[in-house]
Design a protein around this motif. Sequence first.
Motif, PDB file in Angstrom:
ATOM      1  N   VAL B  15     -17.030 117.863  20.946  1.00  0.00           N
ATOM      2  CA  VAL B  15     -16.316 116.706  21.484  1.00  0.00           C
ATOM      3  C   VAL B  15     -15.281 116.207  20.477  1.00  0.00           C
ATOM      4  O   VAL B  15     -14.155 115.855  20.840  1.00  0.00           O
ATOM      5  N   ARG B  16     -15.641 116.194  19.204  1.00  0.00           N
ATOM      6  CA  ARG B  16     -14.709 115.738  18.170  1.00  0.00           C
ATOM      7  C   ARG B  16     -13.501 116.672  18.081  1.00  0.00           C
ATOM      8  O   ARG B  16     -12.386 116.233  17.821  1.00  0.00           O
ATOM      9  N   LEU B  17     -13.723 117.965  18.286  1.00  0.00           N
ATOM     10  CA  LEU B  17     -12.586 118.905  18.289  1.00  0.00           C
ATOM     11  C   LEU B  17     -11.625 118.559  19.428  1.00  0.00           C
ATOM     12  O   LEU B  17     -10.415 118.442  19.219  1.00  0.00           O
ATOM     13  N   LEU B  18     -12.159 118.369  20.629  1.00  0.00           N
ATOM     14  CA  LEU B  18     -11.286 118.055  21.770  1.00  0.00           C
ATOM     15  C   LEU B  18     -10.548 116.739  21.536  1.00  0.00           C
ATOM     16  O   LEU B  18      -9.342 116.649  21.770  1.00  0.00           O
ATOM     17  N   ILE B  69     -19.132 115.636  28.818  1.00  0.00           N
ATOM     18  CA  ILE B  69     -18.126 114.843  28.098  1.00  0.00           C
ATOM     19  C   ILE B  69     -16.832 115.643  27.970  1.00  0.00           C
ATOM     20  O   ILE B  69     -15.731 115.106  28.162  1.00  0.00           O
ATOM     21  N   LEU B  70     -16.950 116.924  27.646  1.00  0.00           N
ATOM     22  CA  LEU B  70     -15.743 117.759  27.520  1.00  0.00           C
ATOM     23  C   LEU B  70     -14.972 117.779  28.844  1.00  0.00           C
ATOM     24  O   LEU B  70     -13.749 117.615  28.867  1.00  0.00           O
ATOM     25  N   LEU B 163     -13.721 125.484  22.869  1.00  0.00           N
ATOM     26  CA  LEU B 163     -14.273 124.448  21.991  1.00  0.00           C
ATOM     27  C   LEU B 163     -15.795 124.429  22.049  1.00  0.00           C
ATOM     28  O   LEU B 163     -16.457 124.160  21.046  1.00  0.00           O
ATOM     29  N   ALA B 164     -16.357 124.723  23.222  1.00  0.00           N
ATOM     30  CA  ALA B 164     -17.818 124.739  23.348  1.00  0.00           C
ATOM     31  C   ALA B 164     -18.427 125.891  22.544  1.00  0.00           C
ATOM     32  O   ALA B 164     -19.531 125.767  22.008  1.00  0.00           O
ATOM     33  N   LEU B 196      -2.806 122.123  15.533  1.00  0.00           N
ATOM     34  CA  LEU B 196      -2.546 120.737  15.135  1.00  0.00           C
ATOM     35  C   LEU B 196      -3.603 119.821  15.754  1.00  0.00           C
ATOM     36  O   LEU B 196      -3.856 119.884  16.958  1.00  0.00           O
ATOM     37  N   GLY B 197      -4.218 119.007  14.926  1.00  0.00           N
ATOM     38  CA  GLY B 197      -5.221 118.074  15.420  1.00  0.00           C
ATOM     39  C   GLY B 197      -6.642 118.522  15.153  1.00  0.00           C
ATOM     40  O   GLY B 197      -7.585 117.800  15.470  1.00  0.00           O
TER      41      GLY B 197
END
Lengths: 219, 219
Positions: B15-18, B69-70, B163-164, B196-197
Amino acid sequence: MILYDTPRSGNVWKVRLLAGFLGLPLRRRTLSIDRGDLRDPAFLQKVPFAQVPALDLEDGRVLPESAAILHFLARDTAWWPAHPFAQAQVLSWMSFEQERHMPPLAQLRLRLALHRDTDPGEPRILSLAAQARHALTLLEGQLAAAGSTGWLATADHPSIADLALYPYTRFAPMGGIALGAYPATTAWLDRIRQRLGYQPLFPGRPEMDLATSETACPA
Amino acid sequence: MILYDTPRSGNVWKVRLLAGFLGLPLRRRTLSIDRGDLRDPAFLQKVPFAQVPALDLEDGRVLPESAAILHFLARDTAWWPAHPFAQAQVLSWMSFEQERHMPPLAQLRLRLALHRDTDPGEPRILSLAAQARHALTLLEGQLAAAGSTGWLATADHPSIADLALYPYTRFAPMGGIALGAYPATTAWLDRIRQRLGYQPLFPGRPEMDLATSETACPA
């Protein structure tokens, strides 16, 4: 469309329930785990995950995983809600089923009813039973709060979350978990079973009793 | 929005990555499992599942489960594809992660790197390692087929499936699984890390080496 399945799979049953309620004509191709069908090279080429359910769209595309198949078939129907937060709650309960509900209930059913190879008093079985009861208690809390006309993650119409949670809840008595202690859950199971289009696990047979092992039924 | 987390959780990291890639300002509320925060009555009232991640919308609604959440955060962005079959494939790989990829990799990391309470030669560890390698081989096959510009379930833009799958793949060396044998996977990890991010597991620290245990980092 072809649905690869095995005769007793609870995960396939989720998809068969949705197809029945939607009136979708899925052709079942039933595989035998014992015969090694899931390791057959032709099947592995179609389904590298080597598992059922898998939905063959017959145009070269094959989709494994019950959650993905349910979403794919339901997304433009009332079984997938329109509201973003309701969608999120549907996925949340489906994750809950995969992670915390199905694993202990499936193991209990396998050990105590299908393979019958483990003593119900073994510590490992007692631990699985405690996990299963905790999951059923969380489910019961949600269904009791939803009331006698509501559903697991939605208010007006059941969703694919209800179908994802149905099979392994229904199997609980086979694993030694009586459902009498979960009245909202029992009522919810009955409401699903009474809907038009309901597909039993074994078509053409009387619905299995909640307390009877399906091992009495030939595969 | 508040994200309930624990310092080392791979499921929260998804979740933090997204949120990092989307530039979403999530406030983290970091809980301690050891201190019993997940059993605190005030937390249980918000999150009956007693787990992280959970997303608190601060209007009375709280959403548990990383997959939910994703989807909730990504659904109107390029991280959730528009095409129905691509959506299904995203969900299919996310189920794969929950069922077959994360469980052995998380157990190996827990036993061999975090708790360090199990001998790497124990039969149980060898069995988990075989399961983990099989899951990584399936992932590698898909990423090799996708090529150096493609993603796990999509072609032009990564999805929440990437991401998962990221955190517990990234953790594999902590559980004794070297990633050198999986070149498409290693290149894919690097491509995500270079976007980025990108949010590292431990903000403000040098990114952990793929072969180094994070237990060196204070929780």
